[in-house]
Design an enzyme around this catalytic site. Structure first.
Site, short mmCIF file in Angstrom:
data_model
loop_
_atom_site.label_atom_id
_atom_site.label_comp_id
_atom_site.label_asym_id
_atom_site.label_seq_id
_atom_site.Cartn_x
_atom_site.Cartn_y
_atom_site.Cartn_z
N TYR A 1 2.17 12.22 14.25
CA TYR A 1 2.69 13.50 14.73
C TYR A 1 3.56 13.32 15.97
CZ TYR A 1 1.47 16.94 11.37
OH TYR A 1 1.48 17.68 10.23
N ARG B 1 3.28 27.23 19.24
CA ARG B 1 3.88 28.50 19.63
C ARG B 1 3.38 28.87 21.03
NH1 ARG B 1 1.96 34.22 17.38
NH2 ARG B 1 3.75 35.51 17.95
N TRP C 1 -26.64 31.29 45.67
CA TRP C 1 -27.35 30.23 46.38
C TRP C 1 -27.59 29.09 45.42
CZ3 TRP C 1 -28.37 31.43 51.48
CH2 TRP C 1 -28.26 32.78 51.83
N ASP D 1 -10.15 14.32 11.46
CA ASP D 1 -8.96 13.91 10.73
C ASP D 1 -7.67 14.31 11.46
OD1 ASP D 1 -7.42 12.85 8.65
OD2 ASP D 1 -7.37 14.75 7.57
N GLY E 1 5.74 11.24 16.22
CA GLY E 1 7.07 10.88 15.74
C GLY E 1 7.77 12.04 15.05
N GLY F 1 0.82 -1.22 0.00
CA GLY F 1 0.00 0.00 0.00
C GLY F 1 0.84 1.27 0.00
N ASP F 2 0.15 2.41 -0.10
CA ASP F 2 0.83 3.70 -0.22
C ASP F 2 1.70 4.04 0.98
OD1 ASP F 2 -0.09 4.18 -2.66
OD2 ASP F 2 -1.76 5.50 -2.05
N LEU F 3 1.13 3.87 2.18
CA LEU F 3 1.89 4.24 3.38
C LEU F 3 3.16 3.40 3.49
CD1 LEU F 3 1.68 6.05 5.96
CD2 LEU F 3 0.82 4.02 7.13
N HIS G 1 -3.85 14.48 16.13
CA HIS G 1 -2.53 15.12 16.12
C HIS G 1 -2.47 16.35 17.05
CE1 HIS G 1 -2.05 12.47 12.86
NE2 HIS G 1 -2.41 13.27 11.87
#
Ligand code: BG6
Length: 766
Positions: free
Chosen positions: A217, A382, A629, A274, A219, A47-49, A279
């Site tokens: 993220y 930041r 109260w 997503d 990593g 696969g792609d990943l 992340h």
């Protein structure tokens, strides 16, 4: 010829080569101890990943670890037929690269070794898993090794998880003494419920310590540096990392790509699911958590991360601004075969305001932002510090190290953008940071400005060797560093935080934006009183936004009557804002008239948003002259999360300056007993009220409440009714008379005061 092809046709030769490589490595080890055999099974290896990152990450692991006594075999697997899969994997292996400091000849040698240890096989049935297990055992035995463990990397869609998990559990677990690690890729569910379901399913096959849920993220080198940086600079940060010094924290992930080609996934998820739920939330926990004394303890880090979720204040509609790039709906129509008029409500941009209710961060805004089709690709955290300095000398004489007038900020620069590489930046007027030896001080291109200042204003550090996130994480999986992964508890806590917001935004029409540099200031947003809003008005041509769903602004606050009394109806945000305004106006009037204002508040979930609104958005409220109260209280200790007083404390009291002797919790807990008649708590409260305002309460049982006669003596009574679930009861109550037999609310009839009903549209109209 490639190793795995050789292997298939001439297994004997492949094994001989593998053994030869191993023996050669052993030679390098000299006196080092042999650490056992580790099999890594990559599911979805074609696969792609896998092609883009995972094989490279495995090669990296091999380069780092093989020389230290570990012995590996890499098993690329997929549903793809064997020959075809072998070809794909062979190509990927050919394209692997070595770190820059490895000479080409050496690199070729290393790649060759890795290729020989790697093979592809089709993995479909339980029998295939059993056969793989047998092959691993045979290999280990044949070569006189012992098995240290097995890693299964699931680079497959989540719908395939359960079947694979079942097969691994039944047929491919390593024998006793060897560990099992399964690595899972997001999405881990769609909301709290589905995440829980998936977690339960996986939990029936694997132990918690065996599961490694990846958030890539974690990593990224700059993200992975947040805790070590906080740890190594504890002394300098001790007085800085808190609400007294921090102005705000921004956690940002901007992308230039859009969702084209992925709309079937994106339509289901949208930007919050997503990337924000995972992340950006993970980053937030690293910034906000209390630092454990020893950050090398995975358990401590995970426990402290989890505590952050407990401090997160619930999100509401006003906590978010949403956008959608203009071409999105068209892409969805095309890719998903939707009819011509289809308009999507899926957000591709979101800005979210998060607050933490704890001592360290109370009042500090955490701004989370991400979007597709933006003007630049860039990610950063930041931390901007407050600046109370006022300089008499003109700016041209300011020296970065000394001038207190320059902005003070710490930035974890995740990557891309003008700087290109990951970095940690610390304003020179803060302190010179300590970073590990694997990071070096950098100058950046001349003239570069970041966050409004020249780079020379910062101490800037970048990693000596840049590593992609997957390589970092694969190494951490190998070393069993659980703190770089998402535990089940962490995952569910994150979904519990995001799901109510996602539900409340489900019908919200996002602001349309053109995409890229043309977005101009359209997506700029600002916060005030706990709410986010876009800074510029939506221009005319963008108004006919997607969907026919009405936006809150399409409705005015409506006034009508209910049970012959005034009724205010609106969407929840407007309704709460109106009620808070009315209470504030009543308070000011009362204080002008008599010097004090008495406010009795009820508990439960409905008024939470009101408390928050009063806490954050009403600076003129005369709190110093207000007595608080409770209308009623549960028979639980005041510190119990179920206690109405606790809700009031969390969402209102801790944010406003009210003299503590003006706060009157109901005495439900006396002499270590709850609501005991003999303790006469109700009488004591009645006396307290009558000493300060009027009189009378009724007797307690499972709760203690103000009595109707007392409520009916109030100057003003507001009844807040929210949510679809209240629709039935509002219908019922609209028809009943004034006898408070079944419905106590029907007995609320102020004698000379005013009663106003506040209902949101869902409660009123269904
Ligand atoms: C993924 C999201 O998790 O992260 C994508 O599903 C997004 O939509 C990607 O593009 C961004 O990752 P990176 O590493 O390119 O910043």
């Amino acid at each position: 010829m490639l190793a795995e092809l050789c292997c298939k046709r001439r297994p004997g030769l492949w094994r001989m080569l593998a053994v030869a490589v191993f023996v050669a490595l052993l030679g390098c080890l000299r006196a080092q101890e042999l650490r056992g055999h580790v099999s890594i099974v990559l599911l979805g290896a074609t696969g792609d990943l896998a092609k883009k990152y995972l094989w490279q990450g495995l090669f990296q692991l091999y380069l780092e670890e093989a020389g230290k006594g570990h012995n590996f075999s890499f098993h690329g697997t997929a549903l793809t037929a064997t020959e075809q899969g072998q070809e794909v994997v062979a190509k990927v292996l050919e394209s692997l690269s070595c770190p820059k400091d490895v000479a080409p000849a050496r690199c070729a040698e290393l790649k060759d070794q890795f290729q020989r240890l790697s093979q592809y096989r089709q993995l479909k049935t339980t029998e295939d898993y059993a056969a793989l297990s047998k092959d691993i055992e045979a290999l280990v035995q044949r070569e006189g090794l012992w098995e240290a463990g097995r890693i299964f990397y699931f680079s497959v869609p989540p719908f395939a998880y359960t079947d694979i998990a079942r097969s691994i559990n039944s047929s491919c677990r390593p024998g006793p003494g060897a560990w099992l690690r399964v690595v899972l890729e997001k999405p881990f569910g769609h909301n709290h419920l589905s995440a829980q379901q998936l977690a339960t399913d996986l939990g029936s096959f694997f132990h918690e310590e065996e599961m490694y849920r990846v958030d890539h993220y974690l990593g990224k080198q700059a993200v992975a540096q947040i805790l070590p940086f906080r740890d190594q600079n504890r002394k300098a940060l001790d007085g800085l990392w808190n609400r007294h010094q921090v102005e705000r924290v921004e956690i940002v992930m901007k992308e230039t790509v859009d969702a084209e080609g992925r709309t079937s996934f994106y339509e289901e998820y949208g930007v919050i699911r997503d990337v924000l739920q995972n992340h950006l939330t993970e980053i937030l926990t690293l910034v906000a958590m209390e630092l454990p004394p020893d950050i090398s303890s995975s358990e401590d880090v995970l426990r402290h991360k989890l505590q952050v979720f407990q401090a997160l204040r619930g999100l509401r509609r006003g906590s978010a601004v949403l956008g959608q790039y203009q071409a999105y709906s068209e892409q969805v129509r095309r890719e998903l075969d939707k009819p011509a008029g289809f308009l999507s409500l899926t957000p591709t941009f979101a800005g979210i305001l998060v607050h933490l209710d704890n001592l360290r961060w109370e009042g500090v805004p955490f701004l989370l932002m991400s979007g597709k089709a933006l003007d630049e690709r860039m990610g950063y955290v930041r931390v901007l510090f407050k600046n109370r300095a006022c300089c008499a000398q003109s700016e041209q004489h300011w020296v970065a190290e000394q001038s207190a007038c320059l902005p003070r900020q710490i930035i974890f620069y995740i990557g891309h953008g003008a700087l290109g590489s990951p970095a940690v930046l610390v304003s020179r007027n803060l302190f010179r940071p300590t970073l590990p030896g694997s990071w070096e001080e950098v100058g950046g291109p001349p003239g570069l400005h970041l966050f409004g200042r020249p780079l020379s204003d910062f101490y800037a550090y970048s990693p000596v060797r840049e590593q992609d996130a997957y390589s970092v994480l694969i190494s951490r999986i190998f070393h069993g560093r659980k703190d770089s992964f998402i535990t089940t508890e962490n995952l569910l806590a994150s979904w519990a935080f995001w799901t109510p917001l996602l539900d409340s935004l489900a019908h919200e029409a996002p602001r349309l934006y053109p995409g890229g540099a043309e977005n101009g200031h359209l997506l700029d947003f600002e916060f005030s009183g706990g709410q986010l809003s876009f800074s510029v008005q939506q221009p005319e041509q963008l108004v006919p936004g997607p969907g026919s769903a009405p936006a809150p602004s399409d409705f005015q606050v409506l006034r009508s009557t209910y049970r012959d009394r005034p009724l205010v109806t609106a969407w929840p945000e407007e309704l709460i804002a109106k009620l808070a305004d009315d209470i504030e106006a009543a308070a000011m009037k009362a204080v002008r008239r008599s010097g004090q204002f008495h406010l009795a508040l009820s508990g439960g979930s409905s008024p939470v948003a009101l408390f928050q609104q009063l806490a954050m958005g009403h600076y003129a409220f005369p709190w110093a002259h207000t007595h608080l109260w409770l209308v009623d209280e549960r028979c639980v200790p005041l510190w119990d999360p179920e206690s109405n007083f606790q809700g009031l404390q969390t969402h209102l009291l801790q944010h406003v300056r009210l003299p503590h002797y003006h706060v009157h919790p109901m005495p439900v807990h006396l002499r270590q007993r709850l609501c005991a008649q003999e303790d006469q708590g109700a009488q004591a409260y009645a006396e307290e009220i009558s000493a300060l305002v009027a009189n009378s309460t009724s007797g307690p049982r499972r709760r203690m409440s103000l009595s109707l006669p007392l409520i009916n003596r109030a100057r003003r009574v507001a009844v807040l009714v929210m949510g679809r679930l209240k629709r039935e009861i509002t219908l019922l109550v609209s028809r009943v008379g004034h006898e408070p037999k079944k419905w106590p609310i029907s007995g609320v009839q102020p004698v000379s005061g005013q009663l106003v009903w506040y209902m949101d549209y869902e409660a009123f109209l269904g």
